[in-house]
Design an enzyme around this catalytic site. Structure first.
Site, PDB file in Angstrom:
ATOM      1  N   LYS A 208      12.678   0.132   8.927  1.00 31.83           N
ATOM      2  CA  LYS A 208      11.980   1.418   8.962  1.00 31.83           C
ATOM      3  C   LYS A 208      10.504   1.116   8.793  1.00 31.83           C
ATOM      4  O   LYS A 208      10.010   0.984   7.675  1.00 31.83           O
ATOM      5  CB  LYS A 208      12.497   2.285   7.809  1.00 31.83           C
ATOM      6  CG  LYS A 208      12.407   3.765   8.026  1.00 31.83           C
ATOM      7  CD  LYS A 208      11.003   4.309   8.106  1.00 31.83           C
ATOM      8  CE  LYS A 208      10.249   4.273   6.796  1.00 31.83           C
ATOM      9  NZ  LYS A 208       8.832   4.642   6.954  1.00 31.83           N
ATOM     10  N   GLY A 239       9.417   6.886  12.402  1.00 32.82           N
ATOM     11  CA  GLY A 239       9.145   8.295  12.136  1.00 32.82           C
ATOM     12  C   GLY A 239       8.130   8.405  11.015  1.00 32.82           C
ATOM     13  O   GLY A 239       7.910   7.442  10.283  1.00 32.82           O
ATOM     14  N   PRO A 242       8.654  10.416   4.969  1.00 31.60           N
ATOM     15  CA  PRO A 242       9.163   9.509   3.926  1.00 31.60           C
ATOM     16  C   PRO A 242      10.675   9.670   3.742  1.00 31.60           C
ATOM     17  O   PRO A 242      11.330   8.796   3.186  1.00 31.60           O
ATOM     18  CB  PRO A 242       8.414   9.919   2.655  1.00 31.60           C
ATOM     19  CG  PRO A 242       7.541  11.059   3.004  1.00 31.60           C
ATOM     20  CD  PRO A 242       7.676  11.376   4.455  1.00 31.60           C
ATOM     21  N   GLY A 245      12.907   6.656   4.902  1.00 35.70           N
ATOM     22  CA  GLY A 245      13.110   5.563   3.945  1.00 35.70           C
ATOM     23  C   GLY A 245      14.034   6.017   2.822  1.00 35.70           C
ATOM     24  O   GLY A 245      14.950   5.292   2.416  1.00 35.70           O
ATOM     25  N   GLU A 283       8.390  -5.591  -3.225  1.00 33.11           N
ATOM     26  CA  GLU A 283       7.130  -6.354  -3.136  1.00 33.11           C
ATOM     27  C   GLU A 283       6.013  -5.328  -3.244  1.00 33.11           C
ATOM     28  O   GLU A 283       5.741  -4.607  -2.290  1.00 33.11           O
ATOM     29  CB  GLU A 283       7.050  -7.091  -1.788  1.00 33.11           C
ATOM     30  CG  GLU A 283       8.063  -8.193  -1.601  1.00 33.11           C
ATOM     31  CD  GLU A 283       7.739  -9.434  -2.412  1.00 33.11           C
ATOM     32  OE1 GLU A 283       6.588  -9.583  -2.877  1.00 33.11           O
ATOM     33  OE2 GLU A 283       8.651 -10.252  -2.605  1.00 33.11           O
ATOM     34  N   CYS A 317      -2.305  -7.476  -0.953  1.00 33.25           N
ATOM     35  CA  CYS A 317      -1.674  -7.234  -2.253  1.00 33.25           C
ATOM     36  C   CYS A 317      -2.044  -8.267  -3.318  1.00 33.25           C
ATOM     37  O   CYS A 317      -2.237  -7.920  -4.471  1.00 33.25           O
ATOM     38  CB  CYS A 317      -0.170  -7.192  -2.068  1.00 33.25           C
ATOM     39  SG  CYS A 317       0.467  -8.637  -1.214  1.00 33.25           S
ATOM     40  N   GLU A 417      -5.255  -0.802  -8.749  1.00 36.88           N
ATOM     41  CA  GLU A 417      -5.388  -1.453  -7.440  1.00 36.88           C
ATOM     42  C   GLU A 417      -6.232  -0.557  -6.533  1.00 36.88           C
ATOM     43  O   GLU A 417      -5.869   0.591  -6.277  1.00 36.88           O
ATOM     44  CB  GLU A 417      -4.005  -1.665  -6.813  1.00 36.88           C
ATOM     45  CG  GLU A 417      -4.067  -2.456  -5.524  1.00 36.88           C
ATOM     46  CD  GLU A 417      -2.716  -2.585  -4.837  1.00 36.88           C
ATOM     47  OE1 GLU A 417      -1.989  -1.580  -4.756  1.00 36.88           O
ATOM     48  OE2 GLU A 417      -2.399  -3.694  -4.388  1.00 36.88           O
TER      49      GLU A 417
END
Ligand code: NAD
Length: 511
Positions: A208, A239, A242, A245, A283, A317, A417
């Protein structure tokens, strides 16, 4: 056809009995059966399910078809296994296609797609393009060389009938149906780190893609379509919602989720996966620290420590966006960093090979990064470079490379972050304090140490609570495990560690 409708009704009843939410599934599956009835076929294939699936709720039947293909493949796995070899049959299948360089599209076409889709600057292309193919080759090699059947020491035990010799093995079964949810910043790299071990281990998968970078995964799907992989092993559902997922995460038919993205979504996934107790591999983000030890030469170190924050506009990341330097060397480092970045980091169109820093992915992200820059100023950090939008680039989500000095670890720009071109320099007293500051983070992804004394660097590295640490700018993307401590994730990608993530380990003993 009646049999199929009955099977679906039984399945829905089973889900209801197990206490799952039914609305989407019930509607989706029965609708799917009606679709098949109209087509005059009761043969469920993932291709048919995908042909039909046009809404988020349709992901369930895709998963369902996927489950069937896994079960079919799994029995095939059992019946076809050759006792003289340790290679699972599916492990062999990706070997040939994955060994080939991209053959449907030229490398140049892939390059242009990555530039236009996610503003991948030329300087990032070794990781965006070359490394993913290297990774796939590595996983293909592992499909052949990994000990899926690991023989264990013989055990002699006493039984009432006398002594008994027991043999045993640890057998790595494929974990099953995998829901793979990658992100957009290094999309081919992240996808390769998921489909490589999943294929090598013998799993089936539904990929996805991120709504911001789906085209590269569709290209992968086209390549796989040309391979001799059984139909249904690899699937893509694209798509914007959300819910797509989320449907994979909630489905009892999916055995494992591998997700790369933000901590906030990672936490939601972990919670949503609990009712079905599925394997979850996460991750997530980072706020990594580079520690410059007292004996390091600032002229050598400055280019290395400035680079990561501006590589792909800081949208990586494991980049060391906190640079920790001994107090007496703080100003000297700041001068060198601003001089180096001012002279070498060219901002502009990523289609220009000399540009190092392109735009960030979208306007909403740019505004968030600007909020952080504002917070840095308000909290008393010293703005040494940038801090705004480049005046000569009015179109596109550009930001100037930005460097803050005199940053304290309790400031937002040091704790959160930013995922943009912003670097923070933090002064420290002694090495103990530097290690403490580096570890004082909810994240635990990357890290770096700079010192001419590698033995000392190794000692410091072992005390940093992050999944990776490089010393003096060493690069280790191909053969090493990759993943996070703390809120940076769960699990490891890469090499045999990646294979293990996609395995269920079974003990078999015999006499
Ligand atoms: P994000 O949280 O926006 O995740 C986006 C993906 O998750 C999309 O595909 C979205 O559709 C899906 N999604 C959203 N809600 C979901 C839900 N409830 N259940 C299942 N899926 C859901 O993250 P992003 O902006 O795409 O990624 C940026 C983050 O990724 C940064 O924090 C970065 O550090 C991290 N990252 C980590 C690594 C790593 O290997 N550790 C690599 C690259 C990027």
């Amino acid at each position: 056809m009646k049999k199929l409708r009955k099977a679906v009704q039984d399945y829905v009843a089973l889900r209801r009995a197990l206490g799952f939410k039914l609305e989407k599934v019930e509607a989706g599956l029965l609708d799917f059966v009606s679709f098949l009835e109209r087509q005059g076929s009761s043969h469920i294939t993932t291709a048919r399910a995908l042909q039909w699936a046009t809404q988020p709720s349709h992901v369930q039947p895709v998963v369902w078809a996927q489950r069937l293909s896994f079960v079919r493949g799994f029995s095939r796995h059992w019946s076809a296994i050759d006792p003289r070899t340790e290679i699972p049959p599916w492990g062999l299948l990706p070997y040939r296609p994955l060994r080939a360089r991209p053959y449907l599209y030229s490398e140049e076409e892939i390059r242009q797609l990555l530039i236009s889709m996610c503003a991948a600057e030329y300087i990032t292309h070794p990781i965006q393009i070359d490394t993913p193919f290297e990774l796939l080759r590595n996983y293909a090699d592992l499909a052949a060389s990994f000990a899926f059947e690991e023989m264990l020491p013989v055990l002699v035990s006493q039984t009432p009938m006398g002594a008994q010799v027991n043999n045993s093995m640890a057998y790595h079964q494929p974990v099953g149906v995998c829901g793979l949810i990658p992100t957009w910043n290094f999309p081919l790299f992240v996808t390769a780190q998921k489909i490589g071990p999943a294929l090598a281990t013998g799993c089936t998968m539904i990929l996805k893609p991120s709504p911001y970078a789906p085209l590269i995964d569709l290209l992968v799907a086209e390549a796989i379509e040309q391979c001799d992989l059984p139909k249904g092993v690899f699937n893509v559902v694209t798509g914007e919602s959300p819910d797509l997922g989320a449907a994979l995460v909630e489905s009892p038919l999916v055995d494992k989720i591998s997700y790369t993205g933000s901590v906030a979504t990672g936490k939601k996934i972990l919670a949503a996966a609990a009712p079905t107790m599925k394997r979850v591999h996460l991750e997530l983000g980072g706020k990594s620290a580079a520690i410059i030890l007292d004996d390091a030469d600032l002229d050598i170190v400055a280019p290395f420590t400035s680079g990561p924050s501006f590589f792909h506009a800081g949208q990586g990341c494991a980049m060391c966006t906190r640079v920790l330097v001994p107090k007496p060397k703080h100003d000297g480092l700041l001068d060198r960093l601003t001089n180096f970045v001012g002279a070498f980091v060219k901002v502009g169109d990523p289609a220009d090979p000399s540009v190092m820093l392109g735009p960030v992915i979208r306007e909403e992200r740019r505004q968030k990064i600007e909020e952080y820059i504002g917070a840095g100023k308000r909290e008393g950090a010293v703005l040494a470079l940038g801090g705004g939008r480049p005046a000569d680039l009015p179109r596109g989500y550009f930001l100037q490379p930005t460097i803050f000095g005199a940053v304290r670890n309790d400031m937002r720009i040091a704790r959160e972050e930013i995922f943009g071109p912003v670097l923070s320099v933090l002064p420290f007293g002694d090495t103990e304090e530097a290690i403490r500051i580096a570890n004082e983070s909810t994240f635990g992804l990357g890290g770096a140490v700079y010192t001419p004394d590698v033995a000392k660097g190794l000692e410091v590295a072992k005390r940093i609570r992050t999944g990776t640490v490089n010393i003096n700018g060493a690069v280790s993307l191909l053969h090493t495990p990759f993943g996070g401590f703390k809120e940076s994730g769960i699990g490891r990608e890469g090499g045999r560690w990646g294979i293990q993530e996609y395995s269920e380990i079974q003990a078999i003993a015999w006499k």
